[in-house]
Design a protein around this motif. Structure first.
Motif, PDB file in Angstrom:
ATOM      1  N   ARG A  14       0.812  -1.216   0.000  1.00  0.00           N
ATOM      2  CA  ARG A  14       0.000   0.000   0.000  1.00  0.00           C
ATOM      3  C   ARG A  14       0.845   1.266   0.000  1.00  0.00           C
ATOM      4  NH1 ARG A  14      -5.431   1.148  -1.011  1.00  0.00           N
ATOM      5  NH2 ARG A  14      -5.968   3.117  -0.020  1.00  0.00           N
ATOM      6  N   ASP A  46       2.043   0.945  -4.126  1.00  0.00           N
ATOM      7  CA  ASP A  46       0.921   1.734  -4.635  1.00  0.00           C
ATOM      8  C   ASP A  46       1.072   3.214  -4.317  1.00  0.00           C
ATOM      9  OD1 ASP A  46      -0.064  -0.752  -5.307  1.00  0.00           O
ATOM     10  OD2 ASP A  46      -1.518  -0.826  -3.674  1.00  0.00           O
ATOM     11  N   LEU A  98      -3.319   4.921   3.916  1.00  0.00           N
ATOM     12  CA  LEU A  98      -4.031   3.802   4.536  1.00  0.00           C
ATOM     13  C   LEU A  98      -5.518   4.089   4.721  1.00  0.00           C
ATOM     14  CD1 LEU A  98      -1.472   2.777   7.318  1.00  0.00           C
ATOM     15  CD2 LEU A  98      -1.793   1.732   5.065  1.00  0.00           C
ATOM     16  N   LEU A 113      -8.377   1.939   3.254  1.00  0.00           N
ATOM     17  CA  LEU A 113      -8.569   0.557   3.696  1.00  0.00           C
ATOM     18  C   LEU A 113      -9.676   0.417   4.731  1.00  0.00           C
ATOM     19  CD1 LEU A 113      -4.838  -0.601   4.002  1.00  0.00           C
ATOM     20  CD2 LEU A 113      -6.371  -0.714   2.030  1.00  0.00           C
ATOM     21  N   TYR A 166      -7.505  -4.132   1.418  1.00  0.00           N
ATOM     22  CA  TYR A 166      -6.638  -3.881   0.261  1.00  0.00           C
ATOM     23  C   TYR A 166      -7.257  -4.355  -1.049  1.00  0.00           C
ATOM     24  CZ  TYR A 166      -2.497  -3.722  -2.662  1.00  0.00           C
ATOM     25  OH  TYR A 166      -1.617  -3.445  -3.685  1.00  0.00           O
TER      26      TYR A 166
END
Length: 293
Positions: free
Chosen positions: A68, A72, A76, A79, A151
């Motif tokens: 993440r 990416d 966070l 999520l 995710y």
């Protein structure tokens, strides 16, 4: 639930989702093989379970955070990791709705004579509930929700329509166990353990029943996640599901201090039934919130 401006192409979204699924397969497979190796030694009986749970948690969470944040390069927040009072409130909602649905279905089945109950050993049951909760949250409820309803679903929702994201997430969740069995077999073989051959369903479970139950379970978990926008709701549902099943239907085999024994074949439908009921409740809440909005 997706960050503005963070849309990706559908092949990229699917690729990220598959990568997340591989994380869970690797974490479960390695942790299971190491736990089996420890179980084969002279360690106390609780140690392999605790080690398996901690190792799975550490691998799954660290790898998802790496994907993440480093790969990416996304925050966070997408999520669904709500904090503080919101986290507690949404977690409690998942527990209450799932527990209430299970109680309604189990009660109806008992009234209909579909279930008989064993003798209650309250101290043993309380001990089982505490130990099971600690293991289940660490090994399954939190890591699997972070991976799939966190995710994987968020990655798919960035490049696909919502219904596509839901379907693909459920499919990947259903087949993740098969992937983990391959990893378990490979790592266990390297460790010199006698491990079961890879398969679609966990060893000892009926593949047909597994193929029916897990998609229903996956839909229920996504309904919880989508309704509140909080991952903690699906964590609460996941933990409650595992607790109910292990303390009732599997209670005798797990020495849980209580157990329910199906008397008629129809009683086997009670687990998917209470998951469907919980899904319906979340759908109703979602609709009511939409009307108010």
């Amino acid at each position: 639930m997706s960050q503005p401006g963070a849309r990706v192409t559908w092949p990229g979204a699917v690729g990220r989702a598959v990568a997340g699924t591989c994380v869970m397969a690797v974490a479960l497979g390695i942790a299971g093989a190491v736990g089996q190796a420890v179980r084969g030694g002279t360690a106390p009986s609780y140690l392999p379970r605790a080690l398996t749970a901690v190792l799975c948690f550490a691998l799954a969470v660290s790898l998802i955070l790496w994907l993440r944040l480093r790969v990416d390069r996304l925050p966070l927040s997408g999520l669904g990791l709500a904090r503080g009072v919101t986290a507690l409130r949404t977690f409690t909602l998942g527990v209450v709705i799932t527990g209430g649905s299970a109680a309604a279905v189990l009660g109806a089945c008992t009234w209909a004579g579909w279930l008989t109950w064993g003798q209650l050993d309250l101290p043993r049951l309380l001990e089982f509930l505490v130990v099971n909760a600690l293991i289940a949250v660490t090994l399954e409820a939190f890591p699997e929700e972070l991976v799939f309803r966190g995710y994987v679903y968020d990655a798919l929702s960035r490049g696909c329509r919502r219904w596509v994201a839901v379907v693909v997430t459920v499919l990947l969740f259903t087949f993740a166990g098969a992937g983990s069995s391959v990893v378990h077999w490979g790592v266990g073989t390297l460790l010199g353990e006698a491990v079961p051959l890879p398969g679609f369903a966990p060893a000892g479970e009926d593949p047909v029943a597994y193929a029916i139950l897990y998609p229903i379970f996956g839909v229920a978990l996504l309904a919880a996640r989508i309704t509140t926008g909080s991952l903690w709701t699906s964590v609460g549902l996941h933990l409650t599901y595992l607790t109910v099943v292990r303390a009732t239907i599997d209670g005798a085999s797990r020495n849980a201090g209580w157990s329910a024994t199906p008397v008629v074949p129809e009683a086997l439908l009670l687990v998917p039934s209470f998951l469907v009921l919980a899904t319906a409740v979340f759908a109703l809440i979602s609709r009511l919130r939409g009307r108010r909005t």
